[in-house]
Design an enzyme around this catalytic site. Structure first.
Site, PDB file in Angstrom:
ATOM      1  N   ASP A 229       0.815  -1.216   0.000  1.00  0.00           N
ATOM      2  CA  ASP A 229       0.000   0.000   0.000  1.00  0.00           C
ATOM      3  C   ASP A 229       0.848   1.264   0.000  1.00  0.00           C
ATOM      4  OD1 ASP A 229      -2.273  -1.479  -0.058  1.00  0.00           O
ATOM      5  OD2 ASP A 229      -3.193  -0.595   1.716  1.00  0.00           O
TER       6      ASP A 229
ATOM      7  N   TRP B 231     -14.967  -0.816  13.730  1.00  0.00           N
ATOM      8  CA  TRP B 231     -14.875  -0.938  12.284  1.00  0.00           C
ATOM      9  C   TRP B 231     -15.891  -2.040  11.912  1.00  0.00           C
ATOM     10  CZ3 TRP B 231     -11.393   1.995  14.394  1.00  0.00           C
ATOM     11  CH2 TRP B 231     -10.317   2.576  13.709  1.00  0.00           C
TER      12      TRP B 231
ATOM     13  N   TYR C 109     -17.487  -4.209   9.472  1.00  0.00           N
ATOM     14  CA  TYR C 109     -17.268  -4.617   8.089  1.00  0.00           C
ATOM     15  C   TYR C 109     -17.974  -5.928   7.791  1.00  0.00           C
ATOM     16  CZ  TYR C 109     -13.423  -1.239   7.490  1.00  0.00           C
ATOM     17  OH  TYR C 109     -12.670  -0.095   7.378  1.00  0.00           O
TER      18      TYR C 109
ATOM     19  N   LYS D  48     -17.494   2.788  12.317  1.00  0.00           N
ATOM     20  CA  LYS D  48     -16.894   3.141  11.038  1.00  0.00           C
ATOM     21  C   LYS D  48     -17.507   2.221   9.994  1.00  0.00           C
ATOM     22  CE  LYS D  48     -12.440   2.937   8.596  1.00  0.00           C
ATOM     23  NZ  LYS D  48     -11.375   2.000   8.274  1.00  0.00           N
TER      24      LYS D  48
ATOM     25  N   GLY E 186     -11.923   4.015   2.136  1.00  0.00           N
ATOM     26  CA  GLY E 186     -11.640   2.793   1.392  1.00  0.00           C
ATOM     27  C   GLY E 186     -10.483   3.000   0.426  1.00  0.00           C
TER      28      GLY E 186
END
Lengths: 297, 297, 297, 297, 297
Positions: free
Chosen positions: D49, D164, D166, D200, D243
């Protein structure tokens, strides 16, 4: 050439700082580099590793070799530490390896179970502890859980934590294997993200590009790869391991590149003790010349 | 001349051995003798002890002096250890003093309350811990109780335990005072009986015979007295303390006699830092000459 | 003028550093000085302290005053913290006072019993904890024992520890009283030796020489005395307390001298809130002018 | 436009309130909105990344960027927090991420193992903790078990808990994927039902209707979708994540819609630091303009 | 007339709020006032207190009386709670008294030892717990230590904590006695500073001025005194106790003044049950008329 960050700027607490300082400045070359002798292969691979030099089967032989070779420390499991370290206590730093496993079961879901504690290390007068983290293994949950206890105890007792960061398991095998640049780079970063003070990595192979993430499919030199790995580890100091015994020139080249990259030093076992005593010391001397050229500021 | 027992014959566990070895052979003269700088007077007597040399009020000055003077360690309380030791962590061994008190209340029932733990010492990267035992104090029960915890923890963590064995309280005052041969000899023995690895005593005064036990009312030379004290301590190694600042010749004589007696070394504070920096180092050098003449075998 | 040591050079761990930074740079003048409002007199003296300004009996009034006056924090006991702080949570730092006592029993063997924990402070979102240590009290053993737990927990949770270091008890009364230069200087040092991050002292009175140790019987100016106290505290930051309400000019002079000495700041309670609201704020402004002139580098 | 509930009406205890208040009003725009910089990708994806902007590999670069960009906090793992946060302690709030994993093994039974504790966060001086909950994963049992301990500790220590949330795993993949309106809306609600203080979420995609529950197969605008998600979270405050790096205009639109929906703010990582420093700050400024238009009452 | 602060503005957690709400709005007059029946005299004074009305010796009689009289709760020790409360469980709130003592030893160093826990109270379905704090007693250390555990547990379990704040011991005897305005005012404040949710005080006697602090030697009416006591308790709600049986008119006057002062209510034992059943209920009715005139807003 990349530079190694000074000990005092790593956010270490007083105990970690004191212990690392003693390892790096009171032993070995005393110039802030590290040269460790790992001797956990009796557990990891079995006595077959000692067939090349049968004397190496005797832990007393190895400790003597470490003292004679002027190493910064010796990494062993708790059993050998209990039975052999008292004889040399204080003469050479002890790195107590807290987990380990046999290589008898397959590695697809590799996990290295903890069999000793940071408190054992304190009691034995160790200078640091070692933990093998199998990065990418499906057994990651159990690994992180036992690692967390080790990290917390190491912090509580001011004991430097050296992580053997090894990509392992079915998933990484499917993504280019354990020693690709991608795998080693990721492993170094994971150790850093999870709080290792020092990370031991295998030398990265940037030429292994099959199935690795696209970013790693470009062309990288060995030097570029090890430079990147040391940067990924940031304030976690990097040790490059020797791995299986290989040609000396190749080894010395790896060592030189690792130190140019800003690595802390080397951790070489089989390459050292899988040969006769005098030859071991001669090889050690060649490696120490490289370390001598990269003192800490 | 009496000889000091070798480290390896004292029944110490691996951690205590490793830590003592590092203190005695990686620091100071590195010849197996010890020269410690105590700096707990700020708590024990208050800042008035620093009036003779105001710089000595600053712990950073003292740590620098200890490093420059080539001491084997510095003995301080937890507060100064937290705030100053990190700056020199690993450069000089830390002896964490675990108890202490002000001299404001009277000493008749003296007790030195514990305010830090062996675990604090481990965390800070200390090489040993120090505990003041007031031998003969009516507060003996509380003293033994807190001492026992310290001794057990020191064993558990492999941390050498140095006992400041000081006769104190109304009863010993009535039996000849704190520094008679009788009192010091008894104190050394008590430390040994209770498991100290090293004991710090004041130099015995065999001429103080009033009110002491009959056996000590005979004539003894200074050398005979300190010889006896070291024998009383047997496998507990003996440090002789300097006490209040006194004449240099007297101090050097004491030091010489202590080493002849088989003492491990010296622990001199006020005699060192209650003078200007250069003079401190000159005095330290004279003392180190004496230590140099008494290496461990 | 003496200078204050920078926060980053005090050996503080990350949590203590973060919390102190927020107190010193996100509140009050934001220039690295501290101005705290203590409000524990309701426990220590009872409601009689509020008779001069009955509104001050209401903790809500005091918290509002602290916010309006731009203080760096308010020091209160757990009961008021539970019932009043949530209303202003985060708007002003909370210093949770962990011990305290009534002034009904005599002070000869003074001890301030702990009635709240560092964990309470964490839970309440406090920025620091406060502990009263009665230096020189015959109850020293019990005091050190409960203090030690507080110090350890404060370290474990990264909570700055502010020690109210007050000479107290029969023995110091016999040695010149609670606020002599000797007593205050000793108290500051004790807090530092035992690991306080910040110490609150009363302003020393060098003119009180009767019965104090000889070293303190010389002539010292106020400035010399407070300079020495700040040096005795070394890396423990110093707050000077206002004590009983006194004349404004005298207070401002004390404040100026404390800051010249390198003090961290002021902790003034009764001198602030024992007057009408507007007058309080006016007096606060005069004090803040002094603090503004002594920013941290 | 939907409105954000005021902090004081969320049933938070004093510590959570104080810490959230400091994050929202002492940092960033100080207007009650939040703008966080997440930097856990080194663990979650590996160093790849950072290839777009190699400087971003260095955590010190990122912390500096977060301070310069005026963020309300930075979300990192414990290793980077230990080694880098002390350098900026108190200058920017730390959100300690308590769990995480590599992306090497497949995600079908995703679980993010805990490797740090709420107590670590307290010790480091963190302002909040982060936990990744993989909503819908077959590993839900292990997830809920470790989450429950985190939630309880967060309550006990008064530490705001950011989840988070997800959608992940084989089952949700079969029901329309991780970022459908259905999946995101459900995830937000789950976090709220299980006690998150802040959640989040990824921005919902109402156009992904294949295989989602019938109720979500109707036509919804982006605004309607994010409005619904924020309502589903009720008194759990909502952060919208950036993202993968995407076009700026798309990002700004998402941000605007999230704030119109009554969201607390934004948590943008790769979109911020996968570009050169100056460009990062310029993009940050555009996002902060949006936040500035949505202050808390 | 002073007003009582609303329940929702006291910083209580959910459990304390729920339990207090049930006590104050589901029982007694249901108007936010409290009328409690204490029945701990069998432990505190022995059966002699029941001689005036032998039926009162039977706890079942008392519980029935409390139900019939429409009290908001009954305060008893654990033994009676175990054996009698199940019979009326839920019909009337139980206040479990956690400490108590006999009046056989002298009171000079009074301490009320804990003999039951907050967990007992939870198990028994109690609505609150009671603790006797002997303000000003030389046994303050032991008192604060056991109180602290009770306070922490009460918070953890969401159990309202009612403190019987009683000046007691040799020191307060020497400063004007247990029920002077000075003593009662101080006691109310101490309970508040230490975290009581409700405090039970005796009615203050402003006319007892001998030996009290100067501030209390002025002339104060009964109403002024009780007003001040309620203000000193601030967000800790105040119950006025009846004490020894006295004339009805005097009692009703006290009650009226207590409610005018913003008190929460009354806690009357001997004045209620040291008379025949019907007479008890008649007296109760007179008191309830007063409470009815002071509903919460």
């Amino acid at each position: 050439m990349q530079t190694r960050p000074p000990l005092r700027e790593l956010g270490l607490n007083s105990g970690k700082l004191a212990r690392l300082h003693r390892i790096l400045f009171d032993h070995g070359l005393g110039n802030g580099t590290a040269f460790f002798l790992p001797y956990d292969q009796g557990l990891e691979h079995g006595p077959r590793d000692f067939f090349a030099n049968p004397q190496a089967s005797d832990p007393a032989y190895i400790v003597k070799l470490a003292v004679a070779g002027g190493f910064n420390g010796i990494a062993i499991q708790v059993g050998l530490a209990e039975k052999f370290y008292w004889d040399y206590a204080g003469q050479i730093p002890l790195i107590l390896k807290l987990n380990g496993k046999t290589d008898i079961p397959p590695d697809a879901e590799a996990l290295s179970p903890v069999h000793a504690s940071v408190e054992d290390a304190v009691r034995l007068g160790a200078g640091a502890v070692g933990y093998t983290l199998y990065v990418g293994s499906p057994a990651q949950e159990a690994d992180f859980a036992q690692y967390r206890k080790v990290r917390e105890d190491a912090h509580r007792f001011g004991m430097p934590l050296i992580v053997w960061a090894y990509p392992r398991g079915a998933a990484i095998a499917a993504k280019g294997g354990n020693d690709s640049f991608y795998a080693v780079d990721y492993a170094a970063r994971v150790a850093s993200e999870l709080g290792a003070d020092v990370v031991k990595v295998n030398f990265p192979h940037p030429e292994k590009t099959t199935a690795v993430k696209p970013a790693y499919q470009a062309e990288f030199s060995s030097q570029q790869a090890i430079d990147a790995v040391v940067r990924s580890a940031n304030r976690t100091l990097v040790l490059v391991s020797g791995g299986e015994k290989a040609g000396d020139e190749a080894m010395l080249l790896k060592a030189r590149q690792a130190m140019e990259a800003g690595g802390l030093g080397l951790i070489f076992g089989r390459n050292v003790w899988q040969r006769p005593y005098d030859e071991s010391l001669r090889f050690v001397d060649s490696l120490k010349e490289i370390l001598a050229a990269h003192p800490s500021e």
